[in-house]
Scaffold this motif. Structure first.
Motif, PDB file in Angstrom:
ATOM      1  N   PRO A 115      45.194  57.993  49.079  1.00  6.61           N
ATOM      2  CA  PRO A 115      44.978  56.541  47.537  1.00  6.61           C
ATOM      3  C   PRO A 115      44.689  55.503  48.939  1.00  6.61           C
ATOM      4  N   LEU A 116      42.679  55.443  48.110  1.00  5.99           N
ATOM      5  CA  LEU A 116      42.086  53.928  48.393  1.00  5.99           C
ATOM      6  C   LEU A 116      42.911  52.430  47.675  1.00  5.99           C
ATOM      7  N   SER A 117      42.682  51.652  48.162  1.00  5.64           N
ATOM      8  CA  SER A 117      42.914  50.404  47.614  1.00  5.64           C
ATOM      9  C   SER A 117      41.650  50.072  46.717  1.00  5.64           C
ATOM     10  N   GLU A 118      42.117  49.012  45.455  1.00  2.00           N
ATOM     11  CA  GLU A 118      41.425  48.913  44.790  1.00  2.00           C
ATOM     12  C   GLU A 118      39.914  48.283  45.536  1.00  2.00           C
ATOM     13  N   ASP A 119      40.004  47.016  46.547  1.00  2.00           N
ATOM     14  CA  ASP A 119      38.771  46.629  47.166  1.00  2.00           C
ATOM     15  C   ASP A 119      38.008  47.781  47.919  1.00  2.00           C
ATOM     16  N   VAL A 120      38.737  49.245  47.934  1.00  2.00           N
ATOM     17  CA  VAL A 120      37.438  50.270  48.737  1.00  2.00           C
ATOM     18  C   VAL A 120      36.773  50.640  47.971  1.00  2.00           C
ATOM     19  N   LEU A 121      37.398  50.924  46.188  1.00  2.00           N
ATOM     20  CA  LEU A 121      37.375  51.914  45.039  1.00  2.00           C
ATOM     21  C   LEU A 121      35.965  50.483  44.564  1.00  2.00           C
ATOM     22  N   ALA A 122      35.922  49.149  45.016  1.00  4.71           N
ATOM     23  CA  ALA A 122      35.094  48.703  44.295  1.00  4.71           C
ATOM     24  C   ALA A 122      33.697  48.452  44.852  1.00  4.71           C
ATOM     25  N   SER A 123      33.768  48.550  46.579  1.00  4.01           N
ATOM     26  CA  SER A 123      32.847  48.755  47.146  1.00  4.01           C
ATOM     27  C   SER A 123      31.881  49.693  46.844  1.00  4.01           C
ATOM     28  N   ILE A 124      32.504  50.746  47.263  1.00  3.37           N
ATOM     29  CA  ILE A 124      32.037  52.267  46.802  1.00  3.37           C
ATOM     30  C   ILE A 124      31.182  52.265  45.214  1.00  3.37           C
ATOM     31  N   LEU A 147      41.027  66.288  54.370  1.00  3.36           N
ATOM     32  CA  LEU A 147      40.426  65.312  55.195  1.00  3.36           C
ATOM     33  C   LEU A 147      40.196  64.667  56.138  1.00  3.36           C
ATOM     34  N   MET A 148      42.011  64.510  56.414  1.00  2.00           N
ATOM     35  CA  MET A 148      43.222  63.643  57.317  1.00  2.00           C
ATOM     36  C   MET A 148      42.390  62.123  57.194  1.00  2.00           C
ATOM     37  N   ALA A 149      41.813  61.855  56.740  1.00  2.00           N
ATOM     38  CA  ALA A 149      41.046  60.325  56.776  1.00  2.00           C
ATOM     39  C   ALA A 149      39.601  60.063  56.124  1.00  2.00           C
ATOM     40  N   GLY A 150      39.420  59.034  56.052  1.00  2.00           N
ATOM     41  CA  GLY A 150      38.323  58.824  55.220  1.00  2.00           C
ATOM     42  C   GLY A 150      37.963  58.881  53.858  1.00  2.00           C
ATOM     43  N   PHE A 151      36.398  59.403  53.425  1.00  2.00           N
ATOM     44  CA  PHE A 151      36.811  60.036  52.145  1.00  2.00           C
ATOM     45  C   PHE A 151      34.731  60.261  51.951  1.00  2.00           C
TER      46      PHE A 151
END
Length: 177
Positions: A115-124, A147-151
């Protein structure tokens, strides 16, 4: 033979046109969403193949009674008669695209290893808004540990891949050359 999405488009367009003309975009979205869930999680497509059409209509109407008015029942009957029930998820997806275009918004599916943080999702979300020039973006998140890491970010028919899995695959290919 045409692929499912190509066959689904005219049905989605017809549903959208009717809903738009009758100020019922949200009602039809709710109906198609519920119908897609029924198709995905029940045996209605199998029942439709072996049962009488009216029995299948009654079955669906009983389950989706809060979503189906007369026009939506007729739309279901049309899908049933043309053996297109399995296309409902594609019809829903295309309907959502038409609706998004009208509302100057779009949907993005963000798949990540964790799961990604809210900050990362807002940036995306902000970057997708800028890239596609829309006023709003709805983000749906999916977790895929492979995916191992990333998105990855899927918007309409475009995929932006920032996953480690893809980077490693590229490295393997370049080393093999």
């Amino acid at each position: 033979m045409a692929d499912d999405l190509t066959v689904a488009r005219p049905y989605a367009r017809a549903a959208f046109s009717y809903a738009d003309e009758n100020n019922a975009l949200d009602s039809w979205l709710g109906y198609l969403t519920a119908l897609a869930a029924l198709v995905k999680y029940s045996d209605i497509t199998e029942k439709a193949e072996v049962g009488a059409a009216e029995d299948t209509v009654k079955y669906a109407s009983g389950i989706l009674k809060e979503f189906m008015d007369e026009k939506q029942t007729n739309f279901f009957r049309l899908l049933l008669e043309n053996k297109r029930l399995k296309l409902v998820p594609h019809i829903l997806s295309e309907y959502q695209n038409y609706s998004d275009d009208k509302k100057d918004s779009l949907s993005a599916v963000v798949t990540s290893a964790r799961p990604l943080s809210e900050d990362v999702l807002a940036s995306i979300k902000e970057k997708v808004q800028k890239k596609f020039g829309v006023s709003s973006v709805r983000i749906q998140t999916v977790t895929d540990p492979s995916l191992m890491a990333g998105f990855t970010v899927k918007v309409k028919d475009q995929v932006f891949d920032a996953s480690i899995r893809t980077r490693l695959n590229r490295l393997i290919v370049s080393l093999g050359s």
